[in-house]
Scaffold this motif. Structure first.
Motif, PDB file in Angstrom:
ATOM      1  N   ALA A 112       0.831  -1.207   0.000  1.00 18.36           N
ATOM      2  CA  ALA A 112       0.000   0.000   0.000  1.00 18.36           C
ATOM      3  C   ALA A 112       0.864   1.255   0.000  1.00 18.36           C
ATOM      4  O   ALA A 112       0.562   2.226  -0.703  1.00 18.36           O
ATOM      5  CB  ALA A 112      -0.930  -0.009   1.213  1.00 18.36           C
ATOM      6  N   VAL A 113       1.957   1.244   0.761  1.00 19.95           N
ATOM      7  CA  VAL A 113       2.859   2.399   0.794  1.00 19.95           C
ATOM      8  C   VAL A 113       3.534   2.579  -0.565  1.00 19.95           C
ATOM      9  O   VAL A 113       3.652   3.697  -1.069  1.00 19.95           O
ATOM     10  CB  VAL A 113       3.890   2.260   1.939  1.00 19.95           C
ATOM     11  CG1 VAL A 113       4.942   3.350   1.862  1.00 19.95           C
ATOM     12  CG2 VAL A 113       3.188   2.288   3.289  1.00 19.95           C
ATOM     13  N   VAL A 114       3.953   1.491  -1.180  1.00 19.30           N
ATOM     14  CA  VAL A 114       4.559   1.559  -2.520  1.00 19.30           C
ATOM     15  C   VAL A 114       3.560   2.154  -3.517  1.00 19.30           C
ATOM     16  O   VAL A 114       3.905   3.039  -4.307  1.00 19.30           O
ATOM     17  CB  VAL A 114       5.041   0.164  -2.981  1.00 19.30           C
ATOM     18  CG1 VAL A 114       5.350   0.145  -4.467  1.00 19.30           C
ATOM     19  CG2 VAL A 114       6.261  -0.273  -2.178  1.00 19.30           C
ATOM     20  N   ALA A 115       2.323   1.704  -3.481  1.00 19.11           N
ATOM     21  CA  ALA A 115       1.296   2.234  -4.384  1.00 19.11           C
ATOM     22  C   ALA A 115       1.072   3.725  -4.139  1.00 19.11           C
ATOM     23  O   ALA A 115       0.999   4.513  -5.085  1.00 19.11           O
ATOM     24  CB  ALA A 115      -0.013   1.458  -4.210  1.00 19.11           C
ATOM     25  N   ALA A 116       0.981   4.124  -2.877  1.00 16.40           N
ATOM     26  CA  ALA A 116       0.747   5.536  -2.551  1.00 16.40           C
ATOM     27  C   ALA A 116       1.909   6.416  -3.018  1.00 16.40           C
ATOM     28  O   ALA A 116       1.684   7.503  -3.561  1.00 16.40           O
ATOM     29  CB  ALA A 116       0.533   5.698  -1.049  1.00 16.40           C
ATOM     30  N   LEU A 117       3.128   5.956  -2.827  1.00 15.42           N
ATOM     31  CA  LEU A 117       4.288   6.723  -3.291  1.00 15.42           C
ATOM     32  C   LEU A 117       4.256   6.889  -4.809  1.00 15.42           C
ATOM     33  O   LEU A 117       4.495   7.981  -5.335  1.00 15.42           O
ATOM     34  CB  LEU A 117       5.590   6.048  -2.860  1.00 15.42           C
ATOM     35  CG  LEU A 117       5.930   6.118  -1.380  1.00 15.42           C
ATOM     36  CD1 LEU A 117       7.109   5.208  -1.063  1.00 15.42           C
ATOM     37  CD2 LEU A 117       6.234   7.551  -0.964  1.00 15.42           C
ATOM     38  N   ASN A 118       3.963   5.801  -5.518  1.00 19.30           N
ATOM     39  CA  ASN A 118       3.883   5.881  -6.975  1.00 19.30           C
ATOM     40  C   ASN A 118       2.765   6.812  -7.421  1.00 19.30           C
ATOM     41  O   ASN A 118       2.958   7.633  -8.318  1.00 19.30           O
ATOM     42  CB  ASN A 118       3.709   4.493  -7.584  1.00 19.30           C
ATOM     43  CG  ASN A 118       5.018   3.774  -7.743  1.00 19.30           C
ATOM     44  OD1 ASN A 118       5.939   4.271  -8.387  1.00 19.30           O
ATOM     45  ND2 ASN A 118       5.133   2.610  -7.143  1.00 19.30           N
ATOM     46  N   PHE A 119       1.590   6.719  -6.808  1.00 13.33           N
ATOM     47  CA  PHE A 119       0.485   7.611  -7.185  1.00 13.33           C
ATOM     48  C   PHE A 119       0.881   9.068  -6.988  1.00 13.33           C
ATOM     49  O   PHE A 119       0.574   9.921  -7.819  1.00 13.33           O
ATOM     50  CB  PHE A 119      -0.769   7.314  -6.370  1.00 13.33           C
ATOM     51  CG  PHE A 119      -1.463   6.038  -6.745  1.00 13.33           C
ATOM     52  CD1 PHE A 119      -1.345   5.488  -8.017  1.00 13.33           C
ATOM     53  CD2 PHE A 119      -2.251   5.368  -5.830  1.00 13.33           C
ATOM     54  CE1 PHE A 119      -1.975   4.315  -8.368  1.00 13.33           C
ATOM     55  CE2 PHE A 119      -2.898   4.194  -6.164  1.00 13.33           C
ATOM     56  CZ  PHE A 119      -2.764   3.664  -7.424  1.00 13.33           C
ATOM     57  N   ASN A 120       1.546   9.367  -5.901  1.00 20.91           N
ATOM     58  CA  ASN A 120       1.982  10.733  -5.641  1.00 20.91           C
ATOM     59  C   ASN A 120       2.942  11.215  -6.734  1.00 20.91           C
ATOM     60  O   ASN A 120       2.805  12.332  -7.245  1.00 20.91           O
ATOM     61  CB  ASN A 120       2.637  10.824  -4.266  1.00 20.91           C
ATOM     62  CG  ASN A 120       2.989  12.242  -3.898  1.00 20.91           C
ATOM     63  OD1 ASN A 120       2.172  13.148  -4.007  1.00 20.91           O
ATOM     64  ND2 ASN A 120       4.221  12.448  -3.481  1.00 20.91           N
ATOM     65  N   ILE A 121       3.891  10.376  -7.091  1.00 21.21           N
ATOM     66  CA  ILE A 121       4.849  10.727  -8.156  1.00 21.21           C
ATOM     67  C   ILE A 121       4.110  10.949  -9.474  1.00 21.21           C
ATOM     68  O   ILE A 121       4.360  11.928 -10.176  1.00 21.21           O
ATOM     69  CB  ILE A 121       5.933   9.641  -8.284  1.00 21.21           C
ATOM     70  CG1 ILE A 121       6.827   9.628  -7.041  1.00 21.21           C
ATOM     71  CG2 ILE A 121       6.758   9.834  -9.553  1.00 21.21           C
ATOM     72  CD1 ILE A 121       7.716   8.395  -6.924  1.00 21.21           C
ATOM     73  N   PHE A 122       3.192  10.052  -9.815  1.00 16.82           N
ATOM     74  CA  PHE A 122       2.456  10.175 -11.082  1.00 16.82           C
ATOM     75  C   PHE A 122       1.643  11.473 -11.120  1.00 16.82           C
ATOM     76  O   PHE A 122       1.595  12.155 -12.149  1.00 16.82           O
ATOM     77  CB  PHE A 122       1.534   8.983 -11.311  1.00 16.82           C
ATOM     78  CG  PHE A 122       2.251   7.666 -11.404  1.00 16.82           C
ATOM     79  CD1 PHE A 122       3.554   7.582 -11.882  1.00 16.82           C
ATOM     80  CD2 PHE A 122       1.632   6.499 -10.998  1.00 16.82           C
ATOM     81  CE1 PHE A 122       4.214   6.358 -11.968  1.00 16.82           C
ATOM     82  CE2 PHE A 122       2.275   5.279 -11.086  1.00 16.82           C
ATOM     83  CZ  PHE A 122       3.564   5.213 -11.570  1.00 16.82           C
ATOM     84  N   HIS A 123       1.007  11.816 -10.017  1.00 12.19           N
ATOM     85  CA  HIS A 123       0.217  13.050  -9.981  1.00 12.19           C
ATOM     86  C   HIS A 123       1.097  14.282 -10.148  1.00 12.19           C
ATOM     87  O   HIS A 123       0.689  15.257 -10.764  1.00 12.19           O
ATOM     88  CB  HIS A 123      -0.588  13.137  -8.679  1.00 12.19           C
ATOM     89  CG  HIS A 123      -1.732  12.193  -8.644  1.00 12.19           C
ATOM     90  ND1 HIS A 123      -1.975  11.351  -7.587  1.00 12.19           N
ATOM     91  CD2 HIS A 123      -2.693  11.918  -9.560  1.00 12.19           C
ATOM     92  CE1 HIS A 123      -3.039  10.612  -7.841  1.00 12.19           C
ATOM     93  NE2 HIS A 123      -3.492  10.938  -9.027  1.00 12.19           N
ATOM     94  N   GLN A 124       2.296  14.239  -9.619  1.00 10.07           N
ATOM     95  CA  GLN A 124       3.208  15.369  -9.761  1.00 10.07           C
ATOM     96  C   GLN A 124       3.686  15.557 -11.199  1.00 10.07           C
ATOM     97  O   GLN A 124       4.146  16.639 -11.558  1.00 10.07           O
ATOM     98  CB  GLN A 124       4.412  15.206  -8.837  1.00 10.07           C
ATOM     99  CG  GLN A 124       4.061  15.363  -7.370  1.00 10.07           C
ATOM    100  CD  GLN A 124       5.257  15.108  -6.479  1.00 10.07           C
ATOM    101  OE1 GLN A 124       6.399  15.288  -6.891  1.00 10.07           O
ATOM    102  NE2 GLN A 124       4.993  14.675  -5.267  1.00 10.07           N
ATOM    103  N   HIS A 125       3.603  14.512 -11.996  1.00 11.70           N
ATOM    104  CA  HIS A 125       4.081  14.562 -13.384  1.00 11.70           C
ATOM    105  C   HIS A 125       2.951  14.306 -14.384  1.00 11.70           C
ATOM    106  O   HIS A 125       3.182  13.807 -15.484  1.00 11.70           O
ATOM    107  CB  HIS A 125       5.214  13.550 -13.570  1.00 11.70           C
ATOM    108  CG  HIS A 125       6.398  13.844 -12.733  1.00 11.70           C
ATOM    109  ND1 HIS A 125       7.354  14.761 -13.108  1.00 11.70           N
ATOM    110  CD2 HIS A 125       6.760  13.387 -11.509  1.00 11.70           C
ATOM    111  CE1 HIS A 125       8.268  14.848 -12.164  1.00 11.70           C
ATOM    112  NE2 HIS A 125       7.931  14.031 -11.181  1.00 11.70           N
ATOM    113  N   ALA A 126       1.742  14.689 -14.018  1.00  7.02           N
ATOM    114  CA  ALA A 126       0.561  14.381 -14.835  1.00  7.02           C
ATOM    115  C   ALA A 126       0.572  15.064 -16.195  1.00  7.02           C
ATOM    116  O   ALA A 126      -0.146  14.633 -17.100  1.00  7.02           O
ATOM    117  CB  ALA A 126      -0.709  14.748 -14.069  1.00  7.02           C
ATOM    118  N   GLU A 127       1.401  16.103 -16.392  1.00 11.58           N
ATOM    119  CA  GLU A 127       1.445  16.740 -17.700  1.00 11.58           C
ATOM    120  C   GLU A 127       2.018  15.797 -18.764  1.00 11.58           C
ATOM    121  O   GLU A 127       1.724  15.952 -19.941  1.00 11.58           O
ATOM    122  CB  GLU A 127       2.245  18.050 -17.656  1.00 11.58           C
ATOM    123  CG  GLU A 127       3.741  17.883 -17.494  1.00 11.58           C
ATOM    124  CD  GLU A 127       4.214  17.594 -16.073  1.00 11.58           C
ATOM    125  OE1 GLU A 127       5.417  17.293 -15.912  1.00 11.58           O
ATOM    126  OE2 GLU A 127       3.412  17.654 -15.127  1.00 11.58           O
TER     127      GLU A 127
END
Length: 182
Positions: A141-156
């Motif tokens: 769950a922590v791995v997924a949350a970290l990845n989601f955060n990274i993806f949202h920061q680079h959504a462009e």
């Protein structure tokens, strides 16, 4: 195959892909899986107007080598820390690849697609079925949350992400067995 050969084959297939006007699919080229951005650079520079996205695969592992993947459960603090450090590499991969893409595609028409994302651990086997299984834990769950955060920061640029093989193995969001699903 070499990059030049791949680009030639890619362009050939995109040329023959006939679709109605306004119904052209997004065409995704096979991309990289590590810090080497030369493949991405060649794809974006040579693929032409039909390139819709460059794919990227990355599997977080708890250890230092693919051979020593570690256990899905019952792991120590060292594997917690190693796993989190490996997960955070995703941001470096995205930054490096999108910097190359920005050079050739400043309007950001081409997407970066993390189309195979996962957390790779040693799988066990279900006793009766002998099928691989990998139980989820808080670490997943922590791995997924970290990845989601990274993806949202680079959504462009990161416009698509896919978790890989979510039933029974890797992330195991669904476990099956006999006549049950949990």
């Amino acid at each position: 195959m070499t990059l030049d050969h791949y680009v030639d084959v890619y362009r050939q297939y995109t040329t023959f892909l006939k679709t109605p006007v306004g119904a052209r699919p997004v065409i995704i080229a096979s991309g990289g899986h590590d810090e080497d951005t030369s493949w991405t650079e060649g794809l974006v520079a040579k693929s032409g107007e039909d390139l819709g996205a460059v794919s990227f695969h990355y599997y977080t592992i708890p250890g230092e080598h693919w051979r020593n993947k570690g256990s899905a459960i019952g792991f120590g603090a060292d594997q917690w820390m190693s796993t989190l450090a490996h997960t955070l590499r995703m941001e470096d991969f995205i930054r490096a690849n999108t910097a190359i893409m920005d050079k050739y595609d400043p309007r950001r028409k081409v997407a970066f697609a993390v189309d195979e994302l996962g957390y790779l651990v040693r799988s066990g086997n279900r006793p009766r079925a002998r099928l691989p299984v990998s139980q989820n834990s808080l670490r997943d769950a922590v791995v997924a949350a970290l990845n989601f955060n990274i993806f949202h920061q680079h959504a462009e640029r990161v416009r698509m992400t896919n978790i890989a093989q979510m039933v029974n193995v890797l992330q195991a969001m669904i476990l099956t067995g006999d006549r049950r699903c949990s």
